[in-house]
Design a protein around this motif. Structure first.
Motif, mmCIF file in Angstrom:
data_model
loop_
_atom_site.group_PDB
_atom_site.id
_atom_site.type_symbol
_atom_site.label_atom_id
_atom_site.label_comp_id
_atom_site.label_asym_id
_atom_site.label_seq_id
_atom_site.Cartn_x
_atom_site.Cartn_y
_atom_site.Cartn_z
ATOM 1 N N GLU A 130 -11.709 9.511 3.581
ATOM 2 C CA GLU A 130 -12.516 8.500 2.895
ATOM 3 C C GLU A 130 -11.870 8.081 1.583
ATOM 4 O OE1 GLU A 130 -17.094 7.776 1.293
ATOM 5 O OE2 GLU A 130 -16.530 9.693 2.195
ATOM 6 N N PHE A 131 -11.359 9.052 0.821
ATOM 7 C CA PHE A 131 -10.707 8.704 -0.433
ATOM 8 C C PHE A 131 -9.496 7.809 -0.187
ATOM 9 C CE2 PHE A 131 -7.271 9.866 -3.493
ATOM 10 C CZ PHE A 131 -7.744 9.101 -4.542
ATOM 11 N N GLY A 132 -8.684 8.181 0.803
ATOM 12 C CA GLY A 132 -7.504 7.374 1.106
ATOM 13 C C GLY A 132 -7.862 5.954 1.482
ATOM 14 N N LYS A 133 -8.943 5.808 2.270
ATOM 15 C CA LYS A 133 -9.370 4.468 2.682
ATOM 16 C C LYS A 133 -9.839 3.649 1.492
ATOM 17 C CE LYS A 133 -10.194 1.544 6.022
ATOM 18 N NZ LYS A 133 -9.091 1.007 6.844
ATOM 19 N N ILE A 134 -10.606 4.271 0.581
ATOM 20 C CA ILE A 134 -11.086 3.568 -0.605
ATOM 21 C C ILE A 134 -9.914 3.107 -1.463
ATOM 22 C CG2 ILE A 134 -12.314 3.888 -2.796
ATOM 23 C CD1 ILE A 134 -14.263 5.708 -1.267
ATOM 24 N N ALA A 135 -8.967 4.015 -1.706
ATOM 25 C CA ALA A 135 -7.806 3.672 -2.531
ATOM 26 C C ALA A 135 -6.998 2.549 -1.887
ATOM 27 C CB ALA A 135 -6.935 4.905 -2.734
ATOM 28 N N GLN A 136 -6.814 2.633 -0.581
ATOM 29 C CA GLN A 136 -6.064 1.609 0.134
ATOM 30 C C GLN A 136 -6.736 0.243 0.016
ATOM 31 O OE1 GLN A 136 -6.026 2.182 4.358
ATOM 32 N NE2 GLN A 136 -4.149 1.032 4.656
ATOM 33 N N GLU A 137 -8.050 0.212 0.198
ATOM 34 C CA GLU A 137 -8.768 -1.057 0.137
ATOM 35 C C GLU A 137 -8.766 -1.651 -1.267
ATOM 36 O OE1 GLU A 137 -12.597 -0.124 1.679
ATOM 37 O OE2 GLU A 137 -11.982 -0.309 3.785
ATOM 38 N N LYS A 166 2.811 7.123 -0.083
ATOM 39 C CA LYS A 166 3.850 6.295 0.539
ATOM 40 C C LYS A 166 3.345 4.872 0.748
ATOM 41 C CE LYS A 166 6.505 9.894 2.914
ATOM 42 N NZ LYS A 166 6.972 10.404 4.224
ATOM 43 N N TYR A 167 2.088 4.748 1.124
ATOM 44 C CA TYR A 167 1.497 3.420 1.291
ATOM 45 C C TYR A 167 1.491 2.675 -0.045
ATOM 46 C CZ TYR A 167 -1.901 -0.237 2.335
ATOM 47 O OH TYR A 167 -2.517 -1.456 2.490
ATOM 48 N N LEU A 168 1.054 3.360 -1.102
ATOM 49 C CA LEU A 168 1.014 2.732 -2.422
ATOM 50 C C LEU A 168 2.406 2.368 -2.894
ATOM 51 C CD1 LEU A 168 -1.646 5.013 -4.171
ATOM 52 C CD2 LEU A 168 -1.986 2.756 -3.144
ATOM 53 N N ALA A 169 3.391 3.208 -2.594
ATOM 54 C CA ALA A 169 4.768 2.919 -2.997
ATOM 55 C C ALA A 169 5.270 1.652 -2.322
ATOM 56 C CB ALA A 169 5.670 4.098 -2.657
ATOM 57 N N ARG A 170 4.994 1.510 -1.037
ATOM 58 C CA ARG A 170 5.412 0.300 -0.319
ATOM 59 C C ARG A 170 4.708 -0.940 -0.854
ATOM 60 N NH1 ARG A 170 7.957 0.810 4.743
ATOM 61 N NH2 ARG A 170 8.411 2.973 5.330
ATOM 62 N N SER A 171 3.554 -0.726 -1.479
ATOM 63 C CA SER A 171 2.801 -1.844 -2.050
ATOM 64 C C SER A 171 3.238 -2.147 -3.483
ATOM 65 C CB SER A 171 1.299 -1.528 -2.019
ATOM 66 O OG SER A 171 0.857 -1.295 -0.694
#
Length: 482
Positions: free
Chosen positions: A351-358, A395-400
């Motif tokens: 859930e935390f990962g999804k919130i941060a991603q969104e 890694k997702y945040l880095a690519r962003s």
């Protein structure tokens, strides 16, 4: 029907966004699916969401219940603010189905109960001609049949019956301690797909829920466990594991400055976007102040910043920042500074990962602060898994193109030990070490760039001054001996 094209195969939406994401769009249409789980794992709620999605798409929907009354289903729907209008509820009983033939024998035989129950269910399908069907539950049929071969034959016959009528069927299978192992063997080869809801109660905190799509023919599903929750008013929510490659594209690195020239010089001119910085230190060394410094600088440049708090209260954060001349309240009111204050015991890694991603995707945030990562991990029962989950998020945040700052606490007078029992050092592209020492009754803070993967950096130990006028970094001159 609510159909989405997947190459040559059409799919129907489940009504649960996260599950549709895992299934790459939804369930392949006109097939037979099993939803397994222990009592209280969320099967009925998910089944209602599945049918409500069908109602929204203008489909005929049927709920055949052998285990719950229509009133119980209505109660579940009302608890989430839903209406069952458009869903036909057929309330049956495996024992009551044979009432008309009860005069044939004092005791109802297994074959008679099974045959009459089957006829009642099939008649309900013939009468209502549904596009979607929920059958609740297979446990009653398993108890009637009494052995695996007969249960398999019953499932195969029902599967053929539904396939001829092009019904998308979701069969609920309540798993008890004695049925968990054998039920998988019985249905895996028959059903087109098998979805499992898992529920566990740890020694501390709330119930932890997960979902696994253990089988789905012809669909490259995101396998493994995914965190899930049941929220009032929302129903079942699933948080698919983050896939780093899902980020739009790798953003060209840029230098991100703190607004303190001497500090930027320690990093060779500034920190790079698309990297992760571990800010490590014991209590009182200025870890949170460092993150506030970079957040303030980014906000003044007009960029969006996301701050996720797991220990410090929101008001405490604002007051501490204001005491150093950094007024962040207005940025928060304007929506440029996004702050989420979490209770660590009530949120899963997924859930935390999804919130941060969104948040990052929606707001285009350039700086993300997690304060503190130590408090977050210490609230979780399986820390190694949480570290792997956070690695995917980073890694997702880095690519962003995001600069992520992880606050990691140390304990002990000199802070030799990190306050968690798993290694997190590999998560950081950059490591900023803050320490505090005592000399003749005076405490002094020091700051060192221990590691920086990209480009040169200063290895000198410098003194960190945190005063009401702001933050400064100066050369570290040892105090003279007495």
């Amino acid at each position: 029907m609510d159909v989405v094209t997947r190459k040559k195969q059409s799919v129907v939406k489940t009504g649960i966004a996260g599950l549709d994401e895992i299934l790459r769009g939804g369930l392949p249409s006109s097939n037979f699916y099993i939803l397994q789980g222990a009592p209280g794992s969320g099967k009925t709620t998910a089944a209602l969401q599945f049918l409500l999605a069908g109602v929204d798409a203008g489909e005929r929907c049927l709920y055949v219940s052998l285990s719950q009354t229509a009133a119980e289903l209505e109660s579940i729907a009302i608890s989430h603010g839903w209406s069952l209008k458009g869903i036909r509820v057929e309330e049956l009983s495996a024992s009551d189905a044979v009432n008309g033939a009860s005069d044939q024998t004092i005791f109802q035989t297994t074959e008679l109960r099974l045959d009459e129950t089957r006829k009642a269910v099939e008649q309900a399908v013939e009468d209502h001609k549904p596009h979607r069907l929920v059958y609740d539950s297979l446990l009653e049929i398993r108890l009637i049949t009494g052995d695996s071969p007969r249960f398999r034959r019953e499932l195969l016959g029902f599967k053929s019956f539904l396939a001829q009528r092009q019904v998308v069927a979701l069969l609920l299978d309540t798993q008890t301690n004695g049925s968990i192992e054998r039920s998988g063997e019985e249905v895996e080869g028959i059903a087109h797909g098998v979805i499992r809801f898992d529920k566990s109660l740890e020694e501390y905190g709330g119930v932890r829920r997960r979902v696994e799509v253990s089988k789905m023919r012809g669909v490259p599903v995101a396998d493994g466990y995914h965190d899930m929750a049941i929220r009032e008013g929302e129903g079942v929510i699933i948080y698919p594991r983050i896939i780093p490659g899902a980020a739009s594209e790798t953003v060209k690195p840029q230098l991100i400055k703190s607004g303190v020239t001497a500090l930027d010089e320690m990093f060779g001119g500034g920190q790079e976007s698309g990297t992760t910085t571990l800010v490590i230190g014991q209590s009182g060394t200025g870890k949170s102040t460092m993150s506030s410094l970079y957040a303030t600088a980014a906000l003044k440049r007009g960029e969006s910043v996301a701050l996720f708090l797991f220990e410090e209260r929101l008001e405490t954060f604002f007051r501490r920042s204001e005491g150093l001349g950094m007024d962040l309240r207005q940025f928060h009111k304007d929506g440029q500074l996004i702050i989420r204050d979490f209770n660590p015991n009530e949120i899963s890694p997924g859930e935390f990962g999804k919130i941060a991603q969104e948040v990052v995707t929606r707001e285009k945030s350039r700086v993300v602060v997690i304060d503190s990562f130590t408090g977050y991990l210490n609230s979780l029962p399986h820390r190694e898994k949480a570290v792997r989950d956070i690695q995917s998020l980073l890694k997702y945040l880095a690519r962003s193109g995001v600069l992520t700052m992880l606050i990691v606490a140390q304990h002990g007078l000199l802070g030799q030990n990190v306050g968690i029992d798993v290694d997190v050092s590999f998560l950081g592209d950059t490591v900023l070490l803050l320490r505090i020492s005592e000399h003749e009754g005076k405490l002094r803070r020091s700051i060192t760039v221990v590691k920086k993967r990209h480009g040169p950096h200063d290895l000198d130990v410098r003194e960190l001054l945190i005063e009401s006028s702001g933050v400064t970094v100066v050369a570290y001159n040892p105090l003279p001996e007495a």
